[in-house]
Design an enzyme around this catalytic site. Sequence first.
Site, PDB file in Angstrom:
ATOM      1  N   GLY A   1      57.078  39.631  59.332  1.00  0.00           N
ATOM      2  CA  GLY A   1      57.868  40.841  59.160  1.00  0.00           C
ATOM      3  C   GLY A   1      58.582  41.199  60.452  1.00  0.00           C
TER       4      GLY A   1
ATOM      5  N   GLN B   1      62.589  46.769  66.318  1.00  0.00           N
ATOM      6  CA  GLN B   1      62.037  45.682  67.120  1.00  0.00           C
ATOM      7  C   GLN B   1      63.124  44.811  67.741  1.00  0.00           C
ATOM      8  OE1 GLN B   1      59.112  44.436  63.856  1.00  0.00           O
ATOM      9  NE2 GLN B   1      58.118  43.767  65.758  1.00  0.00           N
TER      10      GLN B   1
ATOM     11  N   CYS C   1      51.623  41.462  66.091  1.00  0.00           N
ATOM     12  CA  CYS C   1      52.986  41.990  66.048  1.00  0.00           C
ATOM     13  C   CYS C   1      53.861  41.187  66.999  1.00  0.00           C
ATOM     14  CB  CYS C   1      52.964  43.466  66.463  1.00  0.00           C
ATOM     15  SG  CYS C   1      54.576  44.276  66.399  1.00  0.00           S
ATOM     16  N   LEU C   2      55.077  40.867  66.557  1.00  0.00           N
ATOM     17  CA  LEU C   2      56.004  40.137  67.418  1.00  0.00           C
ATOM     18  C   LEU C   2      56.353  40.933  68.670  1.00  0.00           C
ATOM     19  CD1 LEU C   2      58.420  38.572  64.764  1.00  0.00           C
ATOM     20  CD2 LEU C   2      56.542  37.464  65.988  1.00  0.00           C
TER      21      LEU C   2
ATOM     22  N   HIS D   1      52.994  47.860  57.841  1.00  0.00           N
ATOM     23  CA  HIS D   1      53.137  47.607  59.280  1.00  0.00           C
ATOM     24  C   HIS D   1      54.598  47.788  59.695  1.00  0.00           C
ATOM     25  CE1 HIS D   1      52.198  45.175  63.028  1.00  0.00           C
ATOM     26  NE2 HIS D   1      53.514  45.093  62.977  1.00  0.00           N
ATOM     27  N   GLU D   2      55.513  47.173  58.940  1.00  0.00           N
ATOM     28  CA  GLU D   2      56.941  47.263  59.285  1.00  0.00           C
ATOM     29  C   GLU D   2      57.465  48.679  59.070  1.00  0.00           C
ATOM     30  OE1 GLU D   2      58.142  44.923  61.018  1.00  0.00           O
ATOM     31  OE2 GLU D   2      56.467  43.588  60.569  1.00  0.00           O
TER      32      GLU D   2
ATOM     33  N   HIS E   1      56.912  50.798  62.012  1.00  0.00           N
ATOM     34  CA  HIS E   1      57.899  50.613  63.089  1.00  0.00           C
ATOM     35  C   HIS E   1      59.068  51.592  62.944  1.00  0.00           C
ATOM     36  CE1 HIS E   1      56.540  47.264  65.519  1.00  0.00           C
ATOM     37  NE2 HIS E   1      56.251  46.558  64.442  1.00  0.00           N
TER      38      HIS E   1
END
Length: 190
Positions: free
Chosen positions: A43, A48, A87-88, A129-130, A133
């Site tokens: 994701g 991000q 997480c990225l 999760h996304e 953000h």
Amino acid sequence: MEVLQLGDELLRGKAQPVDGVTDGIRALVAEMFETMEQQQGVGLAGPQVGVPLRLFVVKAGDSVRRAFINPTVLEASEETGEYEEGCLSIPGVYHNVVRPRWINVQALAPDGTPFTLRADGLLARVIQHENDHLEGILFVDRVGDEFRDRISALFALRRERRAEKKAQKAAKSARLQAKIAAKQRKAASC
């Protein structure tokens, strides 16, 4: 696209609604899918990648590419489950996070049509999760203050080290350019 890391202010801001699904938004979604897949993520949200808009992309569980523009979680189960998340934007850090087991979410697709999706399992977790953000929330915020503070300090140290290396590289480059210029002046005067 560059994926921002913990400590970047853009990750902590609230994303703004997408005014309309345009060719530019569709191109952004395509580029976000490409970046997410190159980084081996499941994701990726607009904030991000430095775009403070309410959109994210996911490819989780069933490996279907899904884009969510202006998403709204309509309903979430009372039943929760714990699962290890990463997480990225916080590479190399993983921790168990408790979230609702299923959700109903409404959003716009890249062609501008509205849709509603009931998701469970990994897909529900990734969507949550996304979506976090978009509110300026990172998964480390859901684990506990001590863990979040420790990871934030670690990433602050990493940023300082990167800045020092960048400054050293710039100074070395400036010295090299000065030497080259001095040699050129000397050669020109001969």
